[in-house]
Enzyme design. Structure first.
Site, mmCIF file in Angstrom:
data_model
loop_
_atom_site.group_PDB
_atom_site.id
_atom_site.type_symbol
_atom_site.label_atom_id
_atom_site.label_comp_id
_atom_site.label_asym_id
_atom_site.label_seq_id
_atom_site.Cartn_x
_atom_site.Cartn_y
_atom_site.Cartn_z
ATOM 1 N N TRP A 63 54.015 45.725 82.882
ATOM 2 C CA TRP A 63 53.557 46.231 81.589
ATOM 3 C C TRP A 63 53.874 47.722 81.420
ATOM 4 O O TRP A 63 54.039 48.207 80.306
ATOM 5 C CB TRP A 63 52.053 45.984 81.404
ATOM 6 C CG TRP A 63 51.178 46.548 82.494
ATOM 7 C CD1 TRP A 63 50.763 45.910 83.628
ATOM 8 C CD2 TRP A 63 50.628 47.881 82.572
ATOM 9 N NE1 TRP A 63 49.984 46.750 84.401
ATOM 10 C CE2 TRP A 63 49.877 47.953 83.782
ATOM 11 C CE3 TRP A 63 50.672 48.997 81.750
ATOM 12 C CZ2 TRP A 63 49.199 49.119 84.179
ATOM 13 C CZ3 TRP A 63 49.994 50.153 82.142
ATOM 14 C CH2 TRP A 63 49.278 50.201 83.346
ATOM 15 N N TRP A 118 38.005 50.221 68.141
ATOM 16 C CA TRP A 118 38.924 49.946 69.266
ATOM 17 C C TRP A 118 39.620 51.237 69.696
ATOM 18 O O TRP A 118 39.822 51.498 70.883
ATOM 19 C CB TRP A 118 40.006 48.928 68.857
ATOM 20 C CG TRP A 118 39.636 47.499 69.104
ATOM 21 C CD1 TRP A 118 39.301 46.572 68.156
ATOM 22 C CD2 TRP A 118 39.568 46.822 70.372
ATOM 23 N NE1 TRP A 118 39.036 45.364 68.767
ATOM 24 C CE2 TRP A 118 39.200 45.486 70.124
ATOM 25 C CE3 TRP A 118 39.793 47.210 71.694
ATOM 26 C CZ2 TRP A 118 39.046 44.540 71.133
ATOM 27 C CZ3 TRP A 118 39.648 46.267 72.710
ATOM 28 C CH2 TRP A 118 39.270 44.949 72.424
ATOM 29 N N TRP A 162 55.618 42.043 90.072
ATOM 30 C CA TRP A 162 56.447 42.082 88.853
ATOM 31 C C TRP A 162 57.922 41.938 89.239
ATOM 32 O O TRP A 162 58.328 42.353 90.322
ATOM 33 C CB TRP A 162 56.237 43.398 88.098
ATOM 34 C CG TRP A 162 54.818 43.647 87.707
ATOM 35 C CD1 TRP A 162 53.964 44.553 88.263
ATOM 36 C CD2 TRP A 162 54.061 42.964 86.695
ATOM 37 N NE1 TRP A 162 52.722 44.484 87.660
ATOM 38 C CE2 TRP A 162 52.762 43.510 86.692
ATOM 39 C CE3 TRP A 162 54.349 41.936 85.788
ATOM 40 C CZ2 TRP A 162 51.753 43.081 85.824
ATOM 41 C CZ3 TRP A 162 53.356 41.504 84.920
ATOM 42 C CH2 TRP A 162 52.070 42.076 84.954
ATOM 43 N N TRP A 176 48.660 47.359 76.093
ATOM 44 C CA TRP A 176 49.546 46.735 77.092
ATOM 45 C C TRP A 176 48.744 46.062 78.187
ATOM 46 O O TRP A 176 49.052 44.958 78.606
ATOM 47 C CB TRP A 176 50.544 47.763 77.650
ATOM 48 C CG TRP A 176 51.754 47.783 76.774
ATOM 49 C CD1 TRP A 176 52.001 48.654 75.753
ATOM 50 C CD2 TRP A 176 52.835 46.845 76.789
ATOM 51 N NE1 TRP A 176 53.177 48.318 75.125
ATOM 52 C CE2 TRP A 176 53.715 47.210 75.744
ATOM 53 C CE3 TRP A 176 53.156 45.746 77.557
ATOM 54 C CZ2 TRP A 176 54.893 46.512 75.464
ATOM 55 C CZ3 TRP A 176 54.328 45.037 77.286
ATOM 56 C CH2 TRP A 176 55.177 45.418 76.252
ATOM 57 N N GLU A 192 37.952 48.094 63.942
ATOM 58 C CA GLU A 192 39.289 48.437 64.474
ATOM 59 C C GLU A 192 39.334 49.920 64.828
ATOM 60 O O GLU A 192 39.921 50.312 65.833
ATOM 61 C CB GLU A 192 40.393 48.106 63.464
ATOM 62 C CG GLU A 192 40.528 46.627 63.136
ATOM 63 C CD GLU A 192 40.730 45.732 64.351
ATOM 64 O OE1 GLU A 192 41.518 46.089 65.241
ATOM 65 O OE2 GLU A 192 40.085 44.668 64.411
ATOM 66 N N ASN A 250 50.309 44.803 64.472
ATOM 67 C CA ASN A 250 49.467 44.592 65.656
ATOM 68 C C ASN A 250 49.572 43.184 66.231
ATOM 69 O O ASN A 250 49.692 43.007 67.445
ATOM 70 C CB ASN A 250 48.004 44.891 65.309
ATOM 71 C CG ASN A 250 47.103 44.704 66.513
ATOM 72 O OD1 ASN A 250 47.298 45.350 67.546
ATOM 73 N ND2 ASN A 250 46.147 43.789 66.411
#
Ligand code: FAD
Length: 459
Positions: A348, A267, A295, A371, A264, A330
């Site tokens: 987004w 990431w 969108w 996102w 993690e 998360n």
């Protein structure tokens, strides 16, 4: 031992700690006197990348830093305004010999560094501190950056990682310096709200780290996806503001044996290197195939999403957790973000901004990465056809409805099974709580059609 300089500046930015602070330690070993400075930006009213909860957390971090420096005999010097101009003024007024700083990881901080280096009449020494590896250290065999997380992590994980250094035992700040007062929210024209925020500062961060390493990380693999449990480390705000050293956390976590936890942290570094090599992600879809998606205009449904009033309990619980605490689990961040982009079909970028304004850990790289992952447009994103169903996600990750009931007190007496499927009669689950604002099945189909049509138009 003689030192290279007589008087230098250490510019605090996102490294608000004394322990294992690479630039601060280097400044102390190079100079007899160190001026530790923090420059508060002067915007008022609104800022797209931060908000009142985050600034409140920052104020606490600065208060704690100032106290910690005083304990070592030093003084935190606060200035307001444009950081580069304020630092250069100090260099001139106080005959400073050099400037020390830790490199920032986002384009805004980097731009300030570049400007300072260009304009400074004295040397500027910059150090890599916020990450375990710099953005050009972990590259593919052909020297190009990774675009996909798994091979990046495979390469990143085994590379030896610098060990943390200690904490300074004293700091000598020149006695002829005056500081402006430590900032409060009113400095930015902001007000306190009815929040439940974790405390900011190095001491509080270290307590949280001990707690996380003491018990949570050993069960991390089993508990990290369950939002009702304290199953993750809850250290993201401390990594964001640098009240914890990533090196100290990493090396302590290695001893706890959860490779998943280390991944993690990987990431975090993956998204930093994506932002570094592909800064266009701040305005564009990482995957060029998905640029120009149609969108929808934000409307009443977007307002309902922002207030936690969509009638989808897991979505509303997540948003209400965020509004109250500046944090969202998360797993729930992913569900909430997919709902905005795939059920409401809203850009987004609007969700990214909303999160940035409310998250204490708001980190440009990770927020953008999260996102774009959820929207299906990012690096190593969830493919567009993998659309999380908020009802079945609730069944998997909050089966007893504990997380939902914690954040939506109106639903305290409702049978949690009713959070796992849309109400058959389309009526609200209880008085005072809205009926679902949309039909997930229908919106899912619409998303698939939008993406398919866009792809066919690209060919
Ligand atoms: C839409 C969306 C937006 C996000 N925005 C942010 C953000 O602004 N700032 C932020 O720090 N994280 C962000 N994340 C990632 C992740 O949700 C948080 O890092 C995590 O919830 C923080 O809780 P924790 O410290 O208990 O994490 P833990 O599970 O204990 O993980 C340890 C640390 O690893 C890092 N980390 C874990 N997961 C991720 C991830 N997916 N991406 C990047 N780093 C990760 C964080 O620094 C975290 O503190 C976002 C995720 C999504 C889906």
């Amino acid at each position: 031992m003689s030192k290279a300089y007589r008087r230098v500046i250490h510019w605090f930015r996102r490294d608000l700690r004394l322990t294992d602070n690479t630039s601060l330690l280097a400044s102390l070993s190079s100079s007899a006197e160190v001026i530790p400075i923090y420059v508060c930006s002067n915007w008022t009213g609104s800022n797209l990348w931060t908000g009142a909860k985050r600034q409140n957390f920052l104020c606490e971090c600065l208060t704690s830093l100032s106290r910690n420096l005083e304990h070592l005999g030093g003084q935190l010097i606060i200035r307001h305004g444009d950081a580069v101009s304020e630092i250069l003024k100090l260099v001139e007024d106080k005959r400073v010999d050099a400037i020390f700083l830790n490199e920032d990881v986002d384009p805004f901080g980097k731009a300030a560094e570049a400007e300072l280096k260009e304009k400074s009449p004295v040397p500027v020494h910059s150090f890599q501190d916020a990450t375990l590896h710099g953005p050009t250290e972990v590259l593919k065999g052909d020297g190009t950056p990774y675009r996909v997380y798994t091979p990046f992590a495979k390469r990143w994980l085994p590379i030896e990682k610098r060990k943390p250094s200690g904490r300074p035992s004293s700091i000598e700040t020149p006695s002829d310096l005056e500081s402006l007062p430590l900032p409060t929210l009113s400095h930015w024209g902001l007000e306190e709200g009815d929040w439940e925020l974790p405390k900011g500062g190095e001491k509080a961060a270290r307590l949280r780290m001990s707690e996380a390493l003491g018990s949570r990380i050993s069960h991390y693999d089993d508990t990290r996806d369950i939002p009702s449990l304290p199953g993750t480390s809850r250290l993201s705000q401390d990594l964001r503001w640098g009240t914890l050293s990533i090196r100290e956390l990493y090396h302590k976590a290695v001893k706890k044996g959860s490779e998943q936890y280390l991944k993690e942290l990987g990431w975090r570094e993956f998204y930093f290197q994506i932002l570094y090599h592909f800064p266009e992600v701040l305005s564009n879809e990482f995957n060029a195939d998905w640029r120009g998606l149609p969108w929808e205009e934000p409307d009443k449904k977007f307002e309902a999403w922002k207030l936690g009033e969509t009638g989808f309990p897991i979505i509303d619980a997540g948003i209400r957790e965020l509004l109250k605490t500046g944090f969202m689990h998360n797993r729930v961040r992913m569900i909430v973000a997919m709902f905005l982009t795939k059920d409401l079909h809203i850009d987004w970028r609007l969700g990214e901004q909303f999160f940035a304004q409310h998250l204490l850990d708001g980190e440009i790289a990770s927020n953008n990465g999260g996102w774009q992952w959820s929207a299906g447009t990012g690096a190593d994103a969830a493919p567009y056809f993998r659309i999380q169903n908020p009802w079945s996600q609730t069944k998997r990750f909050d089966a007893k409805g504990e997380y939902i009931k914690r954040w939506i007190p109106e639903l305290k007496t409702v049978d949690p099974k009713r959070f796992q499927a849309p109400p058959e009669d389309s009526q609200p689950l209880t008085e005072g709580y809205p009926a679902p604002i949309l039909d997930h099945g229908a919106e899912r189909k619409k998303t698939l059609d939008i993406f398919k049509k866009h792809r066919s138009q690209q060919k």
